[in-house]
Design an enzyme around this catalytic site. Structure first.
Site, PDB file in Angstrom:
ATOM      1  N   GLU A  77       0.824  -1.210   0.000  1.00  0.00           N
ATOM      2  CA  GLU A  77       0.000   0.000   0.000  1.00  0.00           C
ATOM      3  C   GLU A  77       0.860   1.263   0.000  1.00  0.00           C
ATOM      4  OE1 GLU A  77      -3.010   0.319  -0.641  1.00  0.00           O
ATOM      5  OE2 GLU A  77      -3.584  -1.773  -0.554  1.00  0.00           O
ATOM      6  N   CYS A 125     -12.691   1.482 -15.237  1.00  0.00           N
ATOM      7  CA  CYS A 125     -13.152   2.872 -15.146  1.00  0.00           C
ATOM      8  C   CYS A 125     -11.925   3.777 -15.135  1.00  0.00           C
ATOM      9  CB  CYS A 125     -13.993   3.057 -13.882  1.00  0.00           C
ATOM     10  SG  CYS A 125     -14.930   4.586 -13.889  1.00  0.00           S
ATOM     11  N   CYS A 183     -24.598   3.207 -12.545  1.00  0.00           N
ATOM     12  CA  CYS A 183     -23.744   4.364 -12.845  1.00  0.00           C
ATOM     13  C   CYS A 183     -24.561   5.472 -13.504  1.00  0.00           C
ATOM     14  CB  CYS A 183     -22.592   3.937 -13.750  1.00  0.00           C
ATOM     15  SG  CYS A 183     -21.523   5.321 -14.181  1.00  0.00           S
TER      16      CYS A 183
HETATM   17 FE1  SF4 Z   1     -16.979   3.881 -14.833  1.00  0.00          FE
HETATM   18 FE2  SF4 Z   1     -19.607   4.124 -14.896  1.00  0.00          FE
HETATM   19 FE3  SF4 Z   1     -18.318   3.464 -17.101  1.00  0.00          FE
HETATM   20 FE4  SF4 Z   1     -18.496   1.737 -15.071  1.00  0.00          FE
HETATM   21  S1  SF4 Z   1     -20.138   2.508 -16.322  1.00  0.00           S
HETATM   22  S2  SF4 Z   1     -16.656   2.210 -16.286  1.00  0.00           S
HETATM   23  S3  SF4 Z   1     -18.386   3.108 -13.311  1.00  0.00           S
HETATM   24  S4  SF4 Z   1     -18.152   5.384 -15.981  1.00  0.00           S
END
Ligand code: SF4
Length: 425
Positions: free
Chosen positions: A67, A223, A239
């Site tokens: 970490e 993401c 999302c």
């Molecule tokens: Fe990121 Fe939303 Fe796309 Fe998933 S759907 S990769 S959380 S922006």
């Protein structure tokens, strides 16, 4: 007290939270990367899961070291350093006995050198003041160990000890801001506090360590900042940035601009509304960073013939605090901006004279070139000179520690990446 943020920025539906946890953990179980610290922890019997045994004393540093190394450093860079570190100091006891010089040597090239130093100081503290017992909660870890901030404390407590506490790092900030359309400045303390609250609500109660790693893994591999792979995302149904991108506006909740019309503490500022060309990468948003400080430093590679005829080079140790604390470098001198070359040479010659106790002619310094190195907050230009010395030189012991090294010794010494670039020049 400030009003709570509108519901669309929160995870207030327990049923949704439960589904999101399950989807994310199932994806993590299928897709997680094989990383050496995960392998070490897995051999300890699945810690990070409530009810499982915590890390054995022999494995205490396994999560902690990873970490600390992963702060501000990419996984691919860390792996090699991590393996060498764990091979050399597999236990806290071994690390507590290491010298700072050894720590700096191993850390050389990884950057942000105070991390290694504080890691070793913390290991000493655990061994000498805490009877070898690592604190087990995020609160105690942060309170008692140098170099362990809120994020690292949460990561160690959840992964090593199964405490149900969330974590917020750069990856988590990005994912949460997109999941909940948070467009206010994500580096502001008010937004960061909200994200911590959110991370603590979301974290899975039975697999907190895995959940936190899954959220970070999602940010690191799916993401991602510039071209997120939303089609492969296990939590896209939750999302709001994705929905907004897909349908033009989030469903079934109202449009982001309806959220408080300028008053919402988590929406984008009214002056920077949703930009449809950016899609989900509208989030997160940050205020522009301050430009880095511009610095110029003259540095001189002094070379002599060693007793076996091989060339040797003078390196000196930097002060024990501040930038690159305790690392070794060629004799160097910060320069004022806009100095003429002739004046630069004179100042460097005076500086070298103080080291060697004998006059150095500025004209005798051979200009090699300029080397640029970007530290996080400094744009540094090294103006590199070299000087071949005939005969021996008596170094002034009253000055900083210094030593002559061969080329091989230079490369294994605790020198920064910047000095390796100077060497290459
Ligand atoms: Fe990121 Fe939303 Fe796309 Fe998933 S759907 S990769 S959380 S922006």
């Amino acid at each position: 007290a400030p009003a709570p943020p509108p519901a669309r920025h929160l995870f207030s539906d327990p049923a949704e939270v439960e589904i999101l946890r399950g989807s994310l953990l199932a994806w993590y179980d299928r897709c997680k990367r094989d990383l050496p610290w995960r392998t070490l922890v897995a051999t300890a019997g699945g810690v990070g899961v409530v009810g499982a045994s915590a890390l054995t004393p022999a494995l205490l540093p396994a999560v902690w070291v990873s970490e600390i190394m992963l702060q501000q450093t990419q996984v691919a860079t860390v792996i090699n350093y991590y393996n060498r570190w764990m091979q050399k100091w597999p236990t806290l006891q071994a690390l507590a006995q290491a010298s700072l010089e050894e720590v700096n040597e191993l850390w050389a090239g990884l950057g942000y050198y105070s991390r290694g130093k504080r890691l070793q100081e913390a290991a000493r503290k655990v061994v000498s003041e805490l009877a070898g017992r690592m604190p087990r909660t995020a609160e105690d870890l942060q309170k008692l160990l140098p170099g362990v901030g809120r994020y690292t404390a949460g990561a160690i407590a959840s992964i090593s000890y199964g405490q149900a506490t969330g974590v917020v790092d750069g990856n988590v900030i990005r994912v949460l801001c997109r999941l909940r359309c948070i467009g206010a400045d994500s580096s502001s303390p008010a937004v960061i506090d909200r994200l911590w609250d959110m991370a603590n609500v979301l974290v899975d109660r039975s697999r907190p360590g895995d959940f936190n790693q899954a959220l970070m893994e999602l940010g690191a591999t799916v993401c991602v900042p510039k071209a997120p792979l939303c089609g492969e995302c296990p939590v896209k149904q939750h999302c709001q940035a994705w929905r907004r991108n897909l349908f033009g506006k989030p469903l079934p909740v109202p449009d982001v601009e309806d959220c408080g019309v300028g008053d919402c503490p988590l929406c984008p500022p009214a002056t920077e509304p949703w930009d449809s060309s950016l899609g989900v990468t509208n989030f997160p948003r940050k205020t522009a960073k301050k430009p880095p400080r511009v610095m110029r430093t003259a540095t001189c590679v002094l070379e002599r013939r060693g007793c076996h005829g091989a060339p040797e080079y003078l390196i000196v140790q930097r002060p024990s605090s501040g930038l690159l604390a305790g690392l070794w470098e060629f004799p160097s001198l910060p320069l004022a901006q806009d100095l003429q070359e002739e004046k630069e040479r004179e100042e460097l010659a005076d500086h070298l004279q103080a080291w060697m106790g004998q006059p150095v002619a500025g004209k005798g310094l051979q200009f090699i070139g300029e080397v640029i190195h970007i530290f996080s907050h400094i744009h540094q230009t090294y103006v590199v000179y070299s000087l071949h010395l005939d005969g021996d030189v008596t170094l002034d012991p009253a000055l900083s520690p210094s030593r002559w090294v061969t080329e091989d010794e230079f490369h294994t010494s605790a020198v920064s990446t910047a000095m390796k670039k100077v060497w290459a020049a």
